[in-house]
Design an enzyme around this catalytic site. Structure first.
Site, PDB file in Angstrom:
ATOM      1  N   ARG A  40       0.827  -1.213   0.000  1.00 14.34           N
ATOM      2  CA  ARG A  40       0.000   0.000   0.000  1.00 14.34           C
ATOM      3  C   ARG A  40       0.862   1.265   0.000  1.00 14.34           C
ATOM      4  O   ARG A  40       0.470   2.298  -0.564  1.00 14.34           O
ATOM      5  CB  ARG A  40      -0.941   0.000   1.200  1.00 14.34           C
ATOM      6  CG  ARG A  40      -2.029   1.102   1.169  1.00 14.34           C
ATOM      7  CD  ARG A  40      -3.040   0.906   2.285  1.00 14.34           C
ATOM      8  NE  ARG A  40      -4.151   1.838   2.208  1.00 14.34           N
ATOM      9  CZ  ARG A  40      -4.371   2.835   3.066  1.00 14.34           C
ATOM     10  NH1 ARG A  40      -3.512   3.030   4.063  1.00 14.34           N
ATOM     11  NH2 ARG A  40      -5.413   3.629   2.936  1.00 14.34           N
ATOM     12  N   ILE A  66      -7.062   7.811  -0.821  1.00 14.46           N
ATOM     13  CA  ILE A  66      -7.081   6.356  -0.894  1.00 14.46           C
ATOM     14  C   ILE A  66      -7.941   5.894   0.278  1.00 14.46           C
ATOM     15  O   ILE A  66      -7.764   6.365   1.409  1.00 14.46           O
ATOM     16  CB  ILE A  66      -5.652   5.777  -0.827  1.00 14.46           C
ATOM     17  CG1 ILE A  66      -5.658   4.247  -0.950  1.00 14.46           C
ATOM     18  CG2 ILE A  66      -4.914   6.207   0.429  1.00 14.46           C
ATOM     19  CD1 ILE A  66      -4.251   3.650  -1.059  1.00 14.46           C
ATOM     20  N   SER A  67      -8.908   5.031   0.022  1.00 12.48           N
ATOM     21  CA  SER A  67      -9.883   4.673   1.042  1.00 12.48           C
ATOM     22  C   SER A  67      -9.250   3.922   2.208  1.00 12.48           C
ATOM     23  O   SER A  67      -8.163   3.343   2.102  1.00 12.48           O
ATOM     24  CB  SER A  67     -10.996   3.803   0.438  1.00 12.48           C
ATOM     25  OG  SER A  67     -11.781   4.535  -0.467  1.00 12.48           O
ATOM     26  N   GLN A  68      -9.958   3.933   3.330  1.00 13.62           N
ATOM     27  CA  GLN A  68      -9.578   3.154   4.492  1.00 13.62           C
ATOM     28  C   GLN A  68      -9.479   1.679   4.107  1.00 13.62           C
ATOM     29  O   GLN A  68     -10.351   1.154   3.419  1.00 13.62           O
ATOM     30  CB  GLN A  68     -10.644   3.352   5.567  1.00 13.62           C
ATOM     31  CG  GLN A  68     -10.420   2.614   6.863  1.00 13.62           C
ATOM     32  CD  GLN A  68     -11.593   2.802   7.811  1.00 13.62           C
ATOM     33  OE1 GLN A  68     -12.578   3.465   7.472  1.00 13.62           O
ATOM     34  NE2 GLN A  68     -11.494   2.218   8.982  1.00 13.62           N
ATOM     35  N   PRO A  69      -8.411   0.967   4.512  1.00 10.23           N
ATOM     36  CA  PRO A  69      -8.264  -0.436   4.139  1.00 10.23           C
ATOM     37  C   PRO A  69      -9.468  -1.322   4.493  1.00 10.23           C
ATOM     38  O   PRO A  69      -9.820  -2.214   3.722  1.00 10.23           O
ATOM     39  CB  PRO A  69      -7.012  -0.865   4.903  1.00 10.23           C
ATOM     40  CG  PRO A  69      -6.192   0.379   4.968  1.00 10.23           C
ATOM     41  CD  PRO A  69      -7.197   1.478   5.184  1.00 10.23           C
TER      42      PRO A  69
END
EC number: 2.1.1.77
Length: 219
Positions: A40, A66-69
């Site tokens: 990531r 970038i979205s939360q995992p």
């Protein structure tokens, strides 16, 4: 500029992220393996690379994140991929979810409306040697008719309603994962095409950036 790809120093944080995902209800081993395999930190600006394995959204430039995992992993888990599918992704963004999909599906077709983001994502994916991805610059709400139908479609932005092109381009038995709602809060929803009918199942509340385009919030 993406962070370094090697990243031995990120092994510990990456393992802690996997543990966090498991604690948050991610049980699909293939999804957990993909998160473990994809760096990531390579998809975020170097200034925030040290935070790459936090379970949080991070800025990637051009006013995007970038979205939360956990959000990525939940969407991927809902797709129930087996490795044989052809997948359409709406919103390439950093390319991180694209790389996860490349681990989980046979072919990935991804659309991004911002040229700068698409160029960076393409560079990072090439740097990582990911070959089963095709990228397109354009209005994601229109889908990508050339390679339809798709076994799964995942949308990385929130729509006021489901764009009809997605339903049209979904294969029989296919699953569409999309946040639907207003600009402030949405419901992550799974639509499954069975016998020409569309089954709907709500997963949980989420917050995404608006889906812009002809079948979204407009531009």
């Amino acid at each position: 500029m993406a962070g370094t790809v090697g990243g031995a120093e990120f092994r510990g944080p990456r393992r802690r992220l996997i543990e966090t995902l498991q604690a948050n209800g991610i049980t699909d081993l293939s999804v957990l393996h993909a998160v473990d395999a994809v760096p990531r930190h390579a998809f975020v600006p170097s200034a925030v690379a040290h935070r790459a394995y936090e379970d949080s959204a991070l800025p990637i430039g051009n006013g995007q994140t970038i979205s939360q995992p956990t959000v990525h992993a939940r969407s991927l888990q809902e797709m129930r991929l087996t490795g044989r599918e052809k997948v359409l992704e709406i919103g390439t963004g950093s390319g991180y979810q694209t790389a996860l999909l490349a681990q989980l599906a046979a072919q990935v077709f991804s659309i991004e409306r911002m040229p700068a983001l698409l160029d960076r994502a393409r560079d990072t994916l090439q740097q990582l040697g990911i070959r089963n991805v095709s990228l397109l610059l354009g209005d994601g709400t229109l889908g990508w008719t050339t390679y339809a139908p798709y076994d799964a479609i995942v949308v990385g932005a929130a729509a006021p309603d489901v764009p009809q092109p997605y339903l049209d381009q979904l294969a029989e038995g296919g699953r569409l994962v999309i946040p639907v709602g207003d600009r402030e809060e949405q419901m992550l929803t799974v639509y499954t095409k069975r016998g020409g009918q569309i089954d709907k199942r709500e997963v949980g509340p989420v917050r995404f950036v608006p889906l812009l385009g002809a079948y979204g919030w407009g531009t």
